[in-house]
Design a protein around this motif. Structure first.
Motif, PDB file in Angstrom:
ATOM      1  N   ARG A  72       0.738  -2.182  11.245  1.00 38.60           N
ATOM      2  CA  ARG A  72       0.738  -3.449  11.979  1.00 38.60           C
ATOM      3  C   ARG A  72       0.130  -4.592  11.153  1.00 38.60           C
ATOM      4  O   ARG A  72      -0.521  -5.488  11.679  1.00 38.60           O
ATOM      5  N   SER A  73       0.342  -4.513   9.859  1.00 36.36           N
ATOM      6  CA  SER A  73      -0.175  -5.590   9.001  1.00 36.36           C
ATOM      7  C   SER A  73       0.526  -5.561   7.646  1.00 36.36           C
ATOM      8  O   SER A  73       1.180  -4.574   7.297  1.00 36.36           O
ATOM      9  N   LEU A  74       0.375  -6.659   6.932  1.00 33.87           N
ATOM     10  CA  LEU A  74       0.790  -6.689   5.533  1.00 33.87           C
ATOM     11  C   LEU A  74      -0.376  -6.064   4.766  1.00 33.87           C
ATOM     12  O   LEU A  74      -1.259  -6.748   4.245  1.00 33.87           O
ATOM     13  N   GLN A  92       0.829  -1.209   0.000  1.00 35.73           N
ATOM     14  CA  GLN A  92       0.000   0.000   0.000  1.00 35.73           C
ATOM     15  C   GLN A  92       0.861   1.255   0.000  1.00 35.73           C
ATOM     16  O   GLN A  92       0.564   2.237  -0.678  1.00 35.73           O
ATOM     17  N   ASN A  93       1.953   1.216   0.778  1.00 36.09           N
ATOM     18  CA  ASN A  93       2.831   2.382   0.859  1.00 36.09           C
ATOM     19  C   ASN A  93       3.343   2.778  -0.520  1.00 36.09           C
ATOM     20  O   ASN A  93       3.518   3.953  -0.825  1.00 36.09           O
ATOM     21  N   GLN A  94       3.581   1.790  -1.360  1.00 36.56           N
ATOM     22  CA  GLN A  94       4.071   2.041  -2.728  1.00 36.56           C
ATOM     23  C   GLN A  94       3.009   2.750  -3.563  1.00 36.56           C
ATOM     24  O   GLN A  94       3.277   3.733  -4.258  1.00 36.56           O
ATOM     25  N   CYS A 105       8.458   2.985   3.333  1.00 36.52           N
ATOM     26  CA  CYS A 105       8.199   1.537   3.323  1.00 36.52           C
ATOM     27  C   CYS A 105       7.220   1.136   4.411  1.00 36.52           C
ATOM     28  O   CYS A 105       6.960   1.900   5.351  1.00 36.52           O
ATOM     29  N   GLY A 106       6.674  -0.043   4.252  1.00 31.64           N
ATOM     30  CA  GLY A 106       5.721  -0.581   5.221  1.00 31.64           C
ATOM     31  C   GLY A 106       6.450  -1.330   6.326  1.00 31.64           C
ATOM     32  O   GLY A 106       7.648  -1.603   6.229  1.00 31.64           O
ATOM     33  N   ASP A 107       5.692  -1.676   7.380  1.00 33.41           N
ATOM     34  CA  ASP A 107       6.324  -2.383   8.497  1.00 33.41           C
ATOM     35  C   ASP A 107       6.668  -3.821   8.124  1.00 33.41           C
ATOM     36  O   ASP A 107       7.591  -4.409   8.697  1.00 33.41           O
ATOM     37  N   GLY A 108       5.952  -4.383   7.145  1.00 28.56           N
ATOM     38  CA  GLY A 108       6.304  -5.733   6.678  1.00 28.56           C
ATOM     39  C   GLY A 108       7.650  -5.725   5.986  1.00 28.56           C
ATOM     40  O   GLY A 108       8.590  -6.437   6.362  1.00 28.56           O
ATOM     41  N   ALA A 109       7.771  -4.877   4.973  1.00 30.45           N
ATOM     42  CA  ALA A 109       9.019  -4.821   4.201  1.00 30.45           C
ATOM     43  C   ALA A 109      10.180  -4.342   5.067  1.00 30.45           C
ATOM     44  O   ALA A 109      11.321  -4.778   4.878  1.00 30.45           O
ATOM     45  N   ALA A 110       9.877  -3.457   6.016  1.00 25.38           N
ATOM     46  CA  ALA A 110      10.954  -2.968   6.890  1.00 25.38           C
ATOM     47  C   ALA A 110      11.666  -4.145   7.535  1.00 25.38           C
ATOM     48  O   ALA A 110      12.893  -4.151   7.663  1.00 25.38           O
TER      49      ALA A 110
HETATM   50  C1  LIG Z   1       9.346 -10.480  -1.309  1.00 23.33           C
HETATM   51  C2  LIG Z   1       7.857 -10.373  -1.355  1.00 23.33           C
HETATM   52  N1  LIG Z   1       7.093 -11.204  -0.633  1.00 23.33           N
HETATM   53  C3  LIG Z   1       5.746 -11.114  -0.657  1.00 23.33           C
HETATM   54  C4  LIG Z   1       5.140 -10.164  -1.431  1.00 23.33           C
HETATM   55  C5  LIG Z   1       3.612 -10.060  -1.481  1.00 23.33           C
HETATM   56  N2  LIG Z   1       3.166  -8.788  -0.908  1.00 23.33           N
HETATM   57  C6  LIG Z   1       2.876  -7.708  -1.658  1.00 23.33           C
HETATM   58  S1  LIG Z   1       2.467  -6.378  -0.764  1.00 23.33           S
HETATM   59  C7  LIG Z   1       2.613  -7.225   0.660  1.00 23.33           C
HETATM   60  C8  LIG Z   1       2.341  -6.566   1.991  1.00 23.33           C
HETATM   61  C9  LIG Z   1       3.364  -5.534   2.307  1.00 23.33           C
HETATM   62  O1  LIG Z   1       3.233  -5.157   3.651  1.00 23.33           O
HETATM   63  P1  LIG Z   1       3.978  -3.907   4.231  1.00 23.33           P
HETATM   64  O2  LIG Z   1       5.414  -3.965   3.858  1.00 23.33           O
HETATM   65  O3  LIG Z   1       3.676  -3.775   5.653  1.00 23.33           O
HETATM   66  O4  LIG Z   1       3.369  -2.709   3.385  1.00 23.33           O
HETATM   67  P2  LIG Z   1       1.862  -2.177   3.329  1.00 23.33           P
HETATM   68  O5  LIG Z   1       1.146  -2.900   2.246  1.00 23.33           O
HETATM   69  O6  LIG Z   1       1.233  -2.415   4.666  1.00 23.33           O
HETATM   70  O7  LIG Z   1       2.023  -0.723   3.021  1.00 23.33           O
HETATM   71  C10 LIG Z   1       2.995  -8.554   0.428  1.00 23.33           C
HETATM   72  C11 LIG Z   1       3.199  -9.561   1.479  1.00 23.33           C
HETATM   73  C12 LIG Z   1       5.975  -9.327  -2.203  1.00 23.33           C
HETATM   74  N3  LIG Z   1       5.493  -8.406  -3.024  1.00 23.33           N
HETATM   75  N4  LIG Z   1       7.328  -9.421  -2.120  1.00 23.33           N
END
Ligand SMILES: Cc1ncc(C[n+]2csc(CCOP(=O)(O)OP(=O)(O)O)c2C)c(N)n1
Length: 544
Positions: free
Chosen positions: A464-466, A386-388, A434-439
């Protein structure tokens, strides 16, 4: 006589390489030993994939191939995602991998993998060097292949005995590769036809992609739209070709694009695709569009033309050369009504505001605020999710760049790519969103940032979520499974551990001062923004 490892370094020096990104190991340590005596700076990443993204960021900032180097086996396999990421976005990169001794190849010895075979579906070219004497030719060819035609990664796999073997060094002056002669000039007849087709259209649209940056043709696109009267939409990779507020910029197309840009795409009678590959995320229904819209497709890679969409007028060539020639034909479309309608709708969309958030940060408002406070020519590197999408859609870009992993959508790209940008352009303001997942996929590189004291500002959207997957699950009516990140670390304490200043904000009214504080702090900084997990990319204007 010099060793193969010494020759590899001499080759890099001949190519003007001043910095490389890497991670050592037994199968590449001869190279590393000589690297320490060379003019080339080495940036130690904390994982090989990140070394690849650093090289990729460096390449996008300089236009020259970024270089990364890793060891055999797991070092090489860790690099694979970065190679595929660069390939999908046509980024020039030289990836050097150490390999086990030549006489042991194929015997599954310790840390052997067939890396040239593994990367073959997503690499422009890969070499396994069989004799030290081949090193200069291979390096010369590799740089030529990576940096010409449609850019892309090239991998050079160098067995240990080739690195220690000796050879007479001489660097070739030129390259002549049979079967590889990219066509850059553009066919004169086709250029005329493009001009006539534009002039006879009434609802034309230029679709600008990342290829424009590769050929340095941004100013020519600006001139073309201003002189021909044809409005512009961009793909995600083409963001920044025109400043966001340029009146001819109608916005980003695609499944997460701007409404006006997508509607324009569906209504246009002519689409001029320039340096874009018609990926499914950009043009979701090419079959529908091509039935009612004439297509001009300009690209350096003939394989892209007609691949995803039927083309009325194909034109192969380097965009800078081709657009210069096209401008000399003075195409002009009588499309005032169409243009003015799109401009009004696009401006309304740009001006729309979301309601102020009081317990969380509204990403749209934040990104607009950020865009207005950073330097005009800043580099902002978005991650994935989403952040992207928010950054792509709502950050106003002036003369700077927005970069992201477009084709592969590789989470964890942003931070290491920003390190590459900063090494290329040390004086340029460089930010990460960046998001907390990618961080949590790439924050090991905070160490690289801290120990090199790189002035990179990191904006962490913590929901707090993907978030992107959660949103997808909600849209499909699925259970929200495996997407919550309730046990995130305290990112402030994590920043402390690396000696990086940080701040967390949780209401819109805090954002302006926090952005200013971040920008005025010397060196790296993490600004954590609390985002609601209900904030969507498609529901941005809703109250939450
Ligand atoms: C290496 C990798 N694994 C899984 C995915 C699938 N994917 C796309 S967006 C996303 C969630 C990302 O979460 P976060 O980094 O917190 O960012 P947010 O969407 O919350 O802004 C996932 C798991 C991906 N794009 N790249």
């Amino acid at each position: 006589m010099i060793t193969g490892a010494q020759a590899m370094i001499r080759c890099l020096e001949e190519e003007g390489v001043s910095v490389i990104f890497g991670y050592p190991g037994a199968a590449i340590h001869h190279f590393y030993e000589h690297l320490s005596n060379s003019s080339i700076e080495h940036v130690l990443s904390r994982q090989e994939q990140n070394a690849g993204h650093m090289a990729s960021g460096y390449a996008r900032a300089t236009g020259k191939a970024g270089v990364c180097v890793v060891t055999s086996g797991p070092g090489a396999t860790n690099l694979i995602t970065a190679v595929a990421t660069a390939y999908m976005d046509s980024i020039p990169m030289i990836a050097i991998t150490g390999q086990v001794r030549s006489d042991l190849l194929g015997r599954d010895v310790f840390q052997e993998v067939d890396i040239t075979g593994s990367v073959s579906p997503f690499i422009k070219h890969a070499y396994l060097i069989k004799s030290a004497a081949d090193i200069p030719r291979v390096f010369k060819e590799a740089f030529h292949i990576a940096q010409t035609g449609r850019r892309g990664p090239v991998l050079i796999d160098v067995p240990v005995d080739i690195q220690t073997g000796t050879m007479h060094y001489s660097y070739p002056a030129a390259v002549n590769l049979r079967g590889y002669k990219p066509s850059t000039e553009g066919n004169a007849k086709q250029i005329k036809k493009v001009s006539e087709t534009i002039s006879s259209s009434r609802k034309p649209l230029i679709c600008a992609g990342g290829g424009i940056f590769t050929s340095g043709a941004q100013d020519l696109v600006k001139k073309l739209c201003e002189e021909s009267g044809v409005p512009v939409v961009t793909t995600m990779m083409g963001i920044g070709v025109l400043p966001t507020q340029h009146p001819m910029n109608i916005g980003m197309i695609g499944s997460f694009g701007h409404i006006t840009a997508n509607n324009a795409l569906n209504e246009a009678d002519l689409l001029i695709i320039a340096g874009a590959r018609v990926g499914d995320r950009a043009i979701t229904s090419p079959g529908k569009v091509e039935t009612k819209t004439k297509m001009i497709h300009i690209d350096i890679d003939p394989a892209e033309i007609g691949k995803n969409v039927n083309t009325t007028v194909p034109l192969v060539g380097d965009l800078f050369i081709v657009l210069e020639k096209l401008l000399a034909e003075h195409p002009k479309s009588e499309c005032e009504e169409w243009r003015e309608k799109l401009q009004k709708l696009a401006q309304d969309e740009k001006d729309k505001t979301a309601s102020p958030r009081v317990k969380t940060i509204g990403p749209k408002r934040f990104l607009r605020e950020l865009g207005n406070r950073i330097d005009d020519d800043a580099y902002v590197i978005g991650d994935v999710g989403q952040n992207q999408i928010w950054t792509a859609k709502y950050l106003p870009v002036k003369s700077g760049r927005f970069m992201t992993s477009g084709g592969l959508g590789t989470m964890g790209y942003s931070l290491p790519a920003a390190i590459g940008v900063k090494k290329a352009l040390p004086d340029r303001q460089t930010l990460v969103v960046c998001g907390d997942g990618a961080a949590q996929m790439c924050f090991n590189e905070l160490s690289t940032i801290a120990c090199n004291n790189l002035d990179i500002k990191i904006i962490l959207f913590n929901n707090r979520s993907l978030g992107m997957v959660l949103e997808l699950q909600k849209l499909e009516g699925y259970k929200n499974f495996a997407v919550a990140l309730p046990d995130n670390p305290d990112f402030g304490k994590l920043a402390d551990a690396y000696g990086i200043p940080s701040k967390r904000i949780s209401a819109d009214e805090e954002m302006a001062a926090a952005i200013d504080e971040m920008l005025s702090t010397k060196g790296p900084y993490i600004l954590e923004c609390t985002i609601s997990k209900d904030e969507g990319t498609k529901t941005i204007y809703e109250e939450i």
